[in-house]
Write a protein that holds these residues in place. Structure first.
Motif, PDB file in Angstrom:
ATOM      1  N   SER A  64       0.832  -1.205   0.000  1.00  0.00           N
ATOM      2  CA  SER A  64       0.000   0.000   0.000  1.00  0.00           C
ATOM      3  C   SER A  64       0.867   1.256   0.000  1.00  0.00           C
ATOM      4  O   SER A  64       1.885   1.329   0.667  1.00  0.00           O
ATOM      5  CB  SER A  64      -0.929   0.002   1.214  1.00  0.00           C
ATOM      6  N   GLY A  65       0.453   2.209  -0.810  1.00  0.00           N
ATOM      7  CA  GLY A  65       1.188   3.449  -0.919  1.00  0.00           C
ATOM      8  C   GLY A  65       2.288   3.401  -1.971  1.00  0.00           C
ATOM      9  O   GLY A  65       2.783   4.443  -2.402  1.00  0.00           O
ATOM     10  N   VAL A  66       2.686   2.216  -2.395  1.00  0.00           N
ATOM     11  CA  VAL A  66       3.743   2.074  -3.387  1.00  0.00           C
ATOM     12  C   VAL A  66       3.165   1.589  -4.717  1.00  0.00           C
ATOM     13  O   VAL A  66       3.493   2.109  -5.772  1.00  0.00           O
ATOM     14  CB  VAL A  66       4.828   1.075  -2.903  1.00  0.00           C
ATOM     15  N   VAL A  67       2.276   0.579  -4.638  1.00  0.00           N
ATOM     16  CA  VAL A  67       1.668  -0.018  -5.829  1.00  0.00           C
ATOM     17  C   VAL A  67       0.163   0.222  -5.750  1.00  0.00           C
ATOM     18  O   VAL A  67      -0.438  -0.005  -4.698  1.00  0.00           O
ATOM     19  CB  VAL A  67       1.960  -1.540  -5.887  1.00  0.00           C
ATOM     20  N   PRO A  68      -0.468   0.692  -6.828  1.00  0.00           N
ATOM     21  CA  PRO A  68      -1.936   0.855  -6.805  1.00  0.00           C
ATOM     22  C   PRO A  68      -2.631  -0.484  -6.573  1.00  0.00           C
ATOM     23  O   PRO A  68      -2.342  -1.464  -7.262  1.00  0.00           O
ATOM     24  CB  PRO A  68      -2.263   1.420  -8.168  1.00  0.00           C
ATOM     25  N   ILE A  69      -3.543  -0.506  -5.612  1.00  0.00           N
ATOM     26  CA  ILE A  69      -4.279  -1.728  -5.300  1.00  0.00           C
ATOM     27  C   ILE A  69      -5.661  -1.635  -5.942  1.00  0.00           C
ATOM     28  O   ILE A  69      -6.429  -0.725  -5.640  1.00  0.00           O
ATOM     29  CB  ILE A  69      -4.399  -1.923  -3.775  1.00  0.00           C
ATOM     30  N   LEU A  70      -5.952  -2.587  -6.841  1.00  0.00           N
ATOM     31  CA  LEU A  70      -7.250  -2.627  -7.512  1.00  0.00           C
ATOM     32  C   LEU A  70      -8.234  -3.391  -6.641  1.00  0.00           C
ATOM     33  O   LEU A  70      -7.863  -4.317  -5.932  1.00  0.00           O
ATOM     34  CB  LEU A  70      -7.112  -3.329  -8.872  1.00  0.00           C
TER      35      LEU A  70
END
Length: 176
Positions: free
Chosen positions: A169-175
């Motif tokens: 979280s905060g680094v990679v967009p979570i779908l």
């Protein structure tokens, strides 16, 4: 009494923070191993039977001196031998790769063991080079920047899902 209640609340709140602090320090390891023990046993038994039958085909009574039948027996026995070996090696636990999510280096590494048992890096990607991540019921899918699927990993525990979500979280967009 009021002070004791506050201590209890602080202890209860310290445990989750400790869990997340541990998630930030230790790499998360996900394995590709299938959890199909029965399938592995059945395939190994069938493979062993095929290997044995590749040699016992020569003990069958029949026309022993017919050269055409000899060629057919050779072809069948070679096929049974290689198919049996392949079935016995399909679920070799040493051949399944492991995925490491390293929070310190902020990267995903996929390692696979060589024939000598040494780990070899097959894939190394920084979190910032990943396009997005999608959490499903029993798996997590990592996507490239262009939207194509990079890797799908099985998730067996809810705590693993939670730790991985915290790491990404905060680094990679979570779908969703």
């Amino acid at each position: 009494m009021k002070g004791a209640g506050n201590v209890k609340d602080n202890v209860g709140k310290a445990a989750p923070r400790g869990l997340y602090a541990m998630a930030e320090a230790l790499p998360l390891v996900l394995s590709f191993e299938p959890n199909w023990q029965l399938r592995s046993i059945v395939l190994r038994v069938i493979g062993a039977a095929m290997i044995l039958s590749s040699t016992t085909i020569w003990l069958m009574p029949g026309v022993a001196y017919d050269p055409e039948m000899g060629l057919i027996k050779i072809g069948i026995s070679v096929f049974l031998l290689f198919a049996g070996i392949a079935l016995m090696m399909v679920n070799d636990p040493g051949t399944h790769p492991d995925a490491y999510f390293d929070p310190i280096r902020r990267e995903l590494r996929v390692l696979q063991r060589t024939g000598q048992g040494r780990p070899r890096t097959v894939l190394r990607r920084g979190y910032d080079s990943l396009g997005s991540v999608r959490f499903k019921d029993r798996s997590v899918e990592l996507y490239e920047i262009d939207g194509s699927l990079l890797i799908r990993l099985p998730l067996s525990l809810g705590s693993t899902r939670k730790l991985l979500r915290e790491q990404l979280s905060g680094v990679v967009p979570i779908l969703s």
